[in-house]
Motif scaffolding. Structure first.
Motif, PDB file in Angstrom:
ATOM      1  N   PRO A  26      35.516  33.841  47.756  1.00  0.00           N
ATOM      2  CA  PRO A  26      34.706  33.506  46.584  1.00  0.00           C
ATOM      3  C   PRO A  26      33.853  34.694  46.178  1.00  0.00           C
ATOM      4  CG  PRO A  26      33.821  32.416  48.533  1.00  0.00           C
ATOM      5  CD  PRO A  26      35.011  33.220  48.990  1.00  0.00           C
ATOM      6  N   ALA A  27      34.489  35.687  45.602  1.00  0.00           N
ATOM      7  CA  ALA A  27      33.805  36.910  45.215  1.00  0.00           C
ATOM      8  C   ALA A  27      34.395  37.414  43.909  1.00  0.00           C
ATOM      9  CB  ALA A  27      33.991  37.974  46.300  1.00  0.00           C
ATOM     10  N   ALA A  28      33.543  37.926  43.050  1.00  0.00           N
ATOM     11  CA  ALA A  28      34.016  38.495  41.787  1.00  0.00           C
ATOM     12  C   ALA A  28      34.420  39.942  42.048  1.00  0.00           C
ATOM     13  CB  ALA A  28      32.907  38.424  40.747  1.00  0.00           C
ATOM     14  N   LEU A  29      35.699  40.191  42.016  1.00  0.00           N
ATOM     15  CA  LEU A  29      36.185  41.543  42.280  1.00  0.00           C
ATOM     16  C   LEU A  29      36.068  42.404  41.029  1.00  0.00           C
ATOM     17  CD1 LEU A  29      39.424  40.813  44.357  1.00  0.00           C
ATOM     18  CD2 LEU A  29      37.094  41.211  45.183  1.00  0.00           C
ATOM     19  N   GLU A  30      35.620  43.623  41.222  1.00  0.00           N
ATOM     20  CA  GLU A  30      35.571  44.567  40.109  1.00  0.00           C
ATOM     21  C   GLU A  30      36.730  45.528  40.265  1.00  0.00           C
ATOM     22  OE1 GLU A  30      31.723  46.295  39.444  1.00  0.00           O
ATOM     23  OE2 GLU A  30      30.711  44.655  40.488  1.00  0.00           O
ATOM     24  N   ILE A  31      37.756  45.297  39.468  1.00  0.00           N
ATOM     25  CA  ILE A  31      38.966  46.104  39.593  1.00  0.00           C
ATOM     26  C   ILE A  31      39.444  46.531  38.213  1.00  0.00           C
ATOM     27  CG2 ILE A  31      39.758  45.095  41.759  1.00  0.00           C
ATOM     28  CD1 ILE A  31      41.461  43.191  40.166  1.00  0.00           C
ATOM     29  N   PRO A  32      40.224  47.604  38.170  1.00  0.00           N
ATOM     30  CA  PRO A  32      40.746  48.082  36.880  1.00  0.00           C
ATOM     31  C   PRO A  32      41.561  46.967  36.232  1.00  0.00           C
ATOM     32  CG  PRO A  32      41.404  49.554  38.677  1.00  0.00           C
ATOM     33  CD  PRO A  32      40.741  48.390  39.300  1.00  0.00           C
ATOM     34  N   ASN A  33      41.584  46.952  34.905  1.00  0.00           N
ATOM     35  CA  ASN A  33      42.258  45.807  34.317  1.00  0.00           C
ATOM     36  C   ASN A  33      43.764  45.949  34.145  1.00  0.00           C
ATOM     37  OD1 ASN A  33      42.158  47.387  32.072  1.00  0.00           O
ATOM     38  ND2 ASN A  33      40.507  46.220  31.118  1.00  0.00           N
ATOM     39  N   ASP A  34      44.325  46.964  34.765  1.00  0.00           N
ATOM     40  CA  ASP A  34      45.781  46.961  34.831  1.00  0.00           C
ATOM     41  C   ASP A  34      46.268  46.349  36.157  1.00  0.00           C
ATOM     42  OD1 ASP A  34      44.734  49.087  36.227  1.00  0.00           O
ATOM     43  OD2 ASP A  34      46.497  50.340  35.945  1.00  0.00           O
ATOM     44  N   ILE A  35      45.313  45.906  36.963  1.00  0.00           N
ATOM     45  CA  ILE A  35      45.665  45.207  38.195  1.00  0.00           C
ATOM     46  C   ILE A  35      45.590  43.702  37.917  1.00  0.00           C
ATOM     47  CG2 ILE A  35      45.009  44.788  40.612  1.00  0.00           C
ATOM     48  CD1 ILE A  35      45.928  47.663  40.154  1.00  0.00           C
ATOM     49  N   ALA A  36      46.663  42.975  38.222  1.00  0.00           N
ATOM     50  CA  ALA A  36      46.661  41.531  38.009  1.00  0.00           C
ATOM     51  C   ALA A  36      45.840  40.870  39.104  1.00  0.00           C
ATOM     52  CB  ALA A  36      48.090  40.996  38.019  1.00  0.00           C
ATOM     53  N   LEU A  37      45.026  39.923  38.705  1.00  0.00           N
ATOM     54  CA  LEU A  37      44.174  39.237  39.688  1.00  0.00           C
ATOM     55  C   LEU A  37      44.243  37.741  39.466  1.00  0.00           C
ATOM     56  CD1 LEU A  37      41.811  39.104  41.799  1.00  0.00           C
ATOM     57  CD2 LEU A  37      40.256  39.350  39.870  1.00  0.00           C
ATOM     58  N   HIS A  38      44.486  37.019  40.531  1.00  0.00           N
ATOM     59  CA  HIS A  38      44.325  35.570  40.434  1.00  0.00           C
ATOM     60  C   HIS A  38      43.330  35.136  41.488  1.00  0.00           C
ATOM     61  CE1 HIS A  38      45.160  31.451  39.356  1.00  0.00           C
ATOM     62  NE2 HIS A  38      45.313  31.167  40.626  1.00  0.00           N
ATOM     63  N   GLN A  39      42.292  34.490  40.993  1.00  0.00           N
ATOM     64  CA  GLN A  39      41.202  34.072  41.860  1.00  0.00           C
ATOM     65  C   GLN A  39      41.424  32.619  42.253  1.00  0.00           C
ATOM     66  OE1 GLN A  39      38.583  35.959  42.767  1.00  0.00           O
ATOM     67  NE2 GLN A  39      37.627  34.290  43.925  1.00  0.00           N
TER      68      GLN A  39
END
Ligand SMILES: NC(=O)c1ccc[n+]([C@@H]2O[C@H](COP(=O)([O-])OP(=O)(O)OC[C@H]3O[C@@H](n4cnc5c(N)ncnc54)[C@H](O)[C@@H]3O)[C@@H](O)[C@H]2O)c1
Ligand SMILES: NC(=O)c1ccc[n+]([C@@H]2O[C@H](COP(=O)([O-])OP(=O)(O)OC[C@H]3O[C@@H](n4cnc5c(N)ncnc54)[C@H](O)[C@@H]3O)[C@@H](O)[C@H]2O)c1
Lengths: 212, 212
Positions: free
Chosen positions: B181-194
């Motif tokens: 349960p953490a908001a990851l700060e990552i480049p937006n060309d990386i796909a993220l599913h929380q």
DNA sequence: GAATTATCGATAAAAAATTATCGATATAAA
DNA sequence: TTTATATCGATAATTTTTTATCGATAATTC
């Protein structure tokens, strides 16, 4: 106010609010007092307008040129999301996933507590997992009714999920959180939330494909 | 056709399709050959129109007065959801939840396989969990690059999640499935599913309140 | 074999969610 | 002190998603 809005809020907003919450938690730890919708939006690839709209439903007010007071916002989100009301639940199927959930001590931050586990496996029943007692499934009805438990988590194999759901309903359970990849057939006055790894994976891969 | 539609399908549809799939799987086991949108909709408290619209995006065709051929529909859903393309991934944080996921042998039905686990805990590294080898985290970059792994699952405590995410990205990971349960700060060309238990719980309770 | 009915798919309408616009306001800079 | 700027919240516009309508079709009943 919360009581009016909770009915109106969209599922997507409900999924985004925890993200803002997690982010503001981090900022708070860093002793940051204010954050703007612009900043939040940037971090999560959303628009500032959407962040403001989502936050507005919790009742938190921002200040122009300054942003949102993080302490206030966290408070309002907790309140709005209902994480301040305490709710007890039980869990059926104390295998790999069930055990992990029994030991998940973050639930308390969301006002939720699993008070007991149930299983059919006699090697497990009578023991404790992460400090939670595991009972044979036959004890479920009695225990749930006695303690007025309304929330049940299903972590049994798919083929047993329907039977377990029915038993939960007989035990007075009104809200079911189902981790088994099975379509439960239940009366529509029973709340159901289906946790679906298949959907999650697909959503992740869809985002991935779009990025390339 | 799938390639055109995957871009256009809505997230809610993507969440519903697995439900239809699970249900049709059960029917298939019961030797049922056809099912109508009406029947599916009834079971899941949706409208038949929505079921038809969702199914139509997979390309499956129904027959008036008969419904959908279950075998065809299952096939089309699998294809559309991308469960037929094989993808490998790695998992970081082999504690309670991570171990459960390592042993989850349903992933293969969705075309996904976790090929290895990583951890910092020297009591775990070097061992196997559910038949999957667990490596020290320092080996991640080398292994991922060598095997061209693009998918990473995060199951570490929140406070380590950001660091792990960054390391994954350095290792060539392009899609991150985050259970912390953490908001990851990552480049937006990386796909993220929380994956968010807080959101799930809130959605469940919201439905529950509405039903009462 | 004609009438009835359940269901489909296409298209249109309605509702919901997202995004844009804009005046107000608070801080910072000139 | 005045001007510039970032941000808010309210409202409006747009886009997306859901629901309704309806003609076509295939099975069932009469
Ligand atoms: N393992 C995962 O990471 C994971 C992830 C997502 C979903 N799931 C789903 O969660 C469910 C459990 O997965 P798991 O990996 O923990 O399986 P598991 O085999 O480790 O555990 C299942 C448990 O359920 C118990 N059980 C079986 N039938 C029962 C019944 N009728 N009443 C009470 N208990 C019963 C078994 O004794 C066992 O302890 C499955 O449906 C699985 O598809 C698992
Ligand atoms: N347990 C659950 O049911 C559950 C449910 C939802 C979400 N989560 C989340 O999943 C995460 C893991 O939960 P858990 O209960 O399995 O915790 P856990 O403590 O059992 O496991 C965490 C594992 O991560 C490893 N780890 C810590 N820092 C690391 C690092 N920098 N690199 C690699 N490995 C590292 C630890 O050695 C440990 O093995 C947490 O963020 C938790 O909030 C857990």
């Amino acid at each position: 106010m919360v009581d009016e809005n909770i009915e109106k809020v969209s599922i997507p907003s409900l999924r985004r609010l925890p993200l803002y919450y997690h982010y503001m938690k981090i900022l708070k730890k860093r002793k940051v007092d204010y954050v703007s919708s612009t900043k939040i939006a940037e971090k999560m690839n959303l628009t500032p307008i959407q962040v403001r709209k989502d936050l507005s439903i919790t009742g938190v007010k921002g200040r122009a040129r300054v942003g949102f007071n993080i302490k206030d916002a966290l408070e309002k989100i907790e309140e709005f999301m209902g994480w301040k009301d305490k709710k007890d639940g039980i869990l059926v199927g104390c295998g790999d996933l069930g055990s992990a959930l029994l030991g998940y001590n973050n639930f308390k931050n969301y006002g939720f507590e699993i008070v007991a586990g149930f299983d059919v496996d006699e090697k497990i029943t009578g023991t404790e997992i992460h400090g939670k007692r595991i009972f044979p499934i036959d004890r479920m009805e009695n225990l749930c009714k006695r303690l007025h438990i309304k929330v049940g988590i299903i972590c049994v194999p798919s083929k047993s999920a329907q039977k377990v759901a029915e038993r939960m309903i007989d035990s007075g359970i009104e809200a079911i959180w189902n981790f088994a990849p099975a379509a439960l057939e239940i009366p529509n006055d029973i709340a159901l939330h289906q946790e679906d790894m298949a959907a999650s994976l697909t959503i992740l891969f869809k985002k991935h494909r779009k990025n390339r």
